[in-house]
Design a protein around this motif. Structure first.
Motif, PDB file in Angstrom:
ATOM      1  N   GLY A  36      -2.242  -8.733  -6.551  1.00  0.00           N
ATOM      2  CA  GLY A  36      -2.655  -7.375  -6.893  1.00  0.00           C
ATOM      3  C   GLY A  36      -4.149  -7.128  -6.838  1.00  0.00           C
ATOM      4  O   GLY A  36      -4.601  -6.019  -7.125  1.00  0.00           O
ATOM      5  N   GLU A  68      -3.434  -1.125   2.071  1.00  0.00           N
ATOM      6  CA  GLU A  68      -2.186  -1.488   1.392  1.00  0.00           C
ATOM      7  C   GLU A  68      -2.173  -2.976   1.050  1.00  0.00           C
ATOM      8  O   GLU A  68      -2.580  -3.816   1.850  1.00  0.00           O
ATOM      9  CB  GLU A  68      -1.000  -1.153   2.299  1.00  0.00           C
ATOM     10  N   LEU A  69      -1.714  -3.274  -0.139  1.00  0.00           N
ATOM     11  CA  LEU A  69      -1.588  -4.667  -0.554  1.00  0.00           C
ATOM     12  C   LEU A  69      -0.346  -5.273   0.101  1.00  0.00           C
ATOM     13  O   LEU A  69       0.713  -4.636   0.146  1.00  0.00           O
ATOM     14  CB  LEU A  69      -1.483  -4.769  -2.072  1.00  0.00           C
ATOM     15  N   GLN A  71       2.992  -7.519   0.859  1.00  0.00           N
ATOM     16  CA  GLN A  71       4.142  -8.054   0.131  1.00  0.00           C
ATOM     17  C   GLN A  71       4.298  -9.511   0.563  1.00  0.00           C
ATOM     18  O   GLN A  71       4.454  -9.795   1.751  1.00  0.00           O
ATOM     19  CB  GLN A  71       5.410  -7.273   0.488  1.00  0.00           C
ATOM     20  N   TYR A  85       9.854 -11.085  -3.426  1.00  0.00           N
ATOM     21  CA  TYR A  85       8.524 -10.623  -3.015  1.00  0.00           C
ATOM     22  C   TYR A  85       7.645 -10.301  -4.226  1.00  0.00           C
ATOM     23  O   TYR A  85       8.141  -9.894  -5.266  1.00  0.00           O
ATOM     24  CB  TYR A  85       8.624  -9.362  -2.156  1.00  0.00           C
ATOM     25  N   TYR A  86       6.338 -10.509  -4.032  1.00  0.00           N
ATOM     26  CA  TYR A  86       5.356 -10.038  -5.013  1.00  0.00           C
ATOM     27  C   TYR A  86       4.183  -9.440  -4.252  1.00  0.00           C
ATOM     28  O   TYR A  86       4.015  -9.665  -3.059  1.00  0.00           O
ATOM     29  CB  TYR A  86       4.905 -11.153  -5.965  1.00  0.00           C
ATOM     30  N   ILE A  87       3.375  -8.654  -4.944  1.00  0.00           N
ATOM     31  CA  ILE A  87       2.233  -7.977  -4.318  1.00  0.00           C
ATOM     32  C   ILE A  87       1.059  -8.941  -4.261  1.00  0.00           C
ATOM     33  O   ILE A  87       0.633  -9.484  -5.277  1.00  0.00           O
ATOM     34  CB  ILE A  87       1.851  -6.702  -5.101  1.00  0.00           C
ATOM     35  N   ASN A  90      -5.542  -8.026  -0.859  1.00  0.00           N
ATOM     36  CA  ASN A  90      -5.949  -7.537   0.458  1.00  0.00           C
ATOM     37  C   ASN A  90      -7.274  -8.152   0.926  1.00  0.00           C
ATOM     38  O   ASN A  90      -7.952  -7.607   1.785  1.00  0.00           O
ATOM     39  CB  ASN A  90      -6.004  -6.005   0.491  1.00  0.00           C
TER      40      ASN A  90
END
Length: 130
Positions: A36, A68-69, A71, A85-87, A90
């Motif tokens: 994140g 966008e971050l 996945q 999945y996790y965020i 970037n």
């Protein structure tokens, strides 16, 4: 002597600004794997005094990269959702390394300018003493 002090102020402002930039690049690299985390960027602004540009720079507000971050698929990660999945972050390490090198070289250039102005000022003072 005011020209010398103006040149010293310009070089010093460049060094301060690049040092701050290096700080944020370092934070980005350190948080590359932090879920994140958004990349931080800093911009430079000209210093204006009494309506005139001084040649000096300062850093503007720190901004977060709004791309966008990603996945990331890792079902074993405790942050992963039911699909695995996790965020992610970037931060692109290649971009950060390039930014770091650019900031370091700019800092060194300002440092050389600062040193040259200091030497010229000392040489002028020696001439005036004679």
């Amino acid at each position: 002597m005011t020209d010398f002090s103006d040149a010293l102020n310009v070089a010093a402002s460049g060094m301060r600004s690049q040092a701050e930039r290096i700080r944020y690049v370092s934070e980005n690299i350190a948080n590359n794997d932090t879920p994140g985390y958004r990349r931080k960027t800093v911009s430079f602004e000209q210093v204006v005094e009494r309506g005139d540009r001084t040649g000096a720079v300062t850093t503007g507000r720190v901004q977060l990269d709004r791309t966008e971050l990603p996945q990331v698929y890792d079902p074993d990660n405790p942050l992963a959702d039911e699909t695995g999945y996790y965020i992610g972050s970037n931060v692109n390490l290649l971009v950060e390394i390039a930014d770091s090198r650019e900031a370091n070289r700019s800092y060194e250039a300002n440092l050389k300018m600062f040193d040259q102005v200091r030497k010229m000022s000392a040489a002028l003072m020696d001439l005036l003493r004679k």
